[in-house]
Design a protein around this motif. Sequence first.
Motif, PDB file in Angstrom:
ATOM      1  N   ASP A 192       0.836  -1.213   0.000  1.00 22.32           N
ATOM      2  CA  ASP A 192       0.000   0.000   0.000  1.00 22.32           C
ATOM      3  C   ASP A 192       0.865   1.255   0.000  1.00 22.32           C
ATOM      4  O   ASP A 192       0.569   2.241  -0.695  1.00 22.32           O
ATOM      5  CB  ASP A 192      -0.931   0.004   1.219  1.00 22.32           C
ATOM      6  N   ALA A 193       1.934   1.233   0.801  1.00 28.78           N
ATOM      7  CA  ALA A 193       2.835   2.387   0.855  1.00 28.78           C
ATOM      8  C   ALA A 193       3.548   2.583  -0.484  1.00 28.78           C
ATOM      9  O   ALA A 193       3.731   3.726  -0.940  1.00 28.78           O
ATOM     10  CB  ALA A 193       3.857   2.201   1.977  1.00 28.78           C
ATOM     11  N   LEU A 194       3.916   1.476  -1.134  1.00 29.26           N
ATOM     12  CA  LEU A 194       4.557   1.567  -2.447  1.00 29.26           C
ATOM     13  C   LEU A 194       3.620   2.236  -3.452  1.00 29.26           C
ATOM     14  O   LEU A 194       4.023   3.130  -4.196  1.00 29.26           O
ATOM     15  CB  LEU A 194       4.977   0.189  -2.945  1.00 29.26           C
ATOM     16  N   HIS A 195       2.351   1.821  -3.427  1.00 29.81           N
ATOM     17  CA  HIS A 195       1.368   2.425  -4.351  1.00 29.81           C
ATOM     18  C   HIS A 195       1.219   3.919  -4.079  1.00 29.81           C
ATOM     19  O   HIS A 195       1.107   4.720  -5.021  1.00 29.81           O
ATOM     20  CB  HIS A 195       0.010   1.719  -4.212  1.00 29.81           C
ATOM     21  N   GLU A 196       1.235   4.294  -2.804  1.00 34.28           N
ATOM     22  CA  GLU A 196       1.114   5.712  -2.457  1.00 34.28           C
ATOM     23  C   GLU A 196       2.321   6.503  -2.955  1.00 34.28           C
ATOM     24  O   GLU A 196       2.186   7.600  -3.506  1.00 34.28           O
ATOM     25  CB  GLU A 196       0.980   5.855  -0.931  1.00 34.28           C
TER      26      GLU A 196
END
Length: 289
Positions: free
Chosen positions: A279-283
């Motif tokens: 999720d952090a990577l996508h953000e």
Amino acid sequence: MRILITGQHGQVSQELQQRLHGLGELIVLGRDQLDLANAPLIREQVRAHCPDLIINAAAHTAVDLAESEPDAAFAINAIAPGILAEEAKALGIPLIHYSTDYVFDGSKTAPYTENDTPAPLGIYGQSKLAGEQAIAAVGGQYLILRTSWVYSSHGKNFLLTMQRLLQEKPQMRIVGDQIGAPTWAGTIANSTRALIERWQAGNAGDWGVYHLTAQGETSWFGFAEAIGDALRDAGKPCAELEAIPSSAYPTPAKRPLNSRLDCSRLQQQWQVSQPQWQDALHECLAEQH
């Protein structure tokens, strides 16, 4: 509130400068203003600015280079944090300092907790551990936040390197037997802000050492695959990936095979939790556009 941040262009410092906005006056001292290898200058700068909080976001992070320049690594990663701790204690203010999964040798089969005994494999890990010990020896109010596999849209890191190489090469071989949690510098900065806000509101947990990484786990190969998937989704070229063992990619500094850190103590003590690494990577990728 006056917040003194050491380091200006590093991944974590750049995210802190964005995400601590509105908390107070940010005094950001880059290498030009503050050479962390210069002990008297550290004291001089802290006393000149008289901050309410010090965040040490600067470090000697070149893991392989540290093997050939241990004096520089220890000056910045070990001696400087101790001096910052002394100055913070003298002012009666907290110090937030970032450390690393490299304080462990990676031989444990489960995620490392804060109670596990450090055993660094190389100079970088040894210098970061010495910095932790120097801060703890001074005492006072401090948070040592150990993180891992830090990446962002700034500077040099695995994400930016992979985004470039995966589009340039037809095939790539990536280490698949080192396991950890890729942690976005934005996540670290967001969590740092939450910790500061809890302290300001009088809801501080215990001071001391905490683990702070994204949730979940993967290998460098798995991380590269996720970056590759995002490239394909954006209609960009992407290399074929092959997983290889660490032994097939020797480096001057040995890396821990298990870099997983158990972050439950930070949640229990400070009610601060981290997102899943995907999720952090996508953000992070969304912010690149």
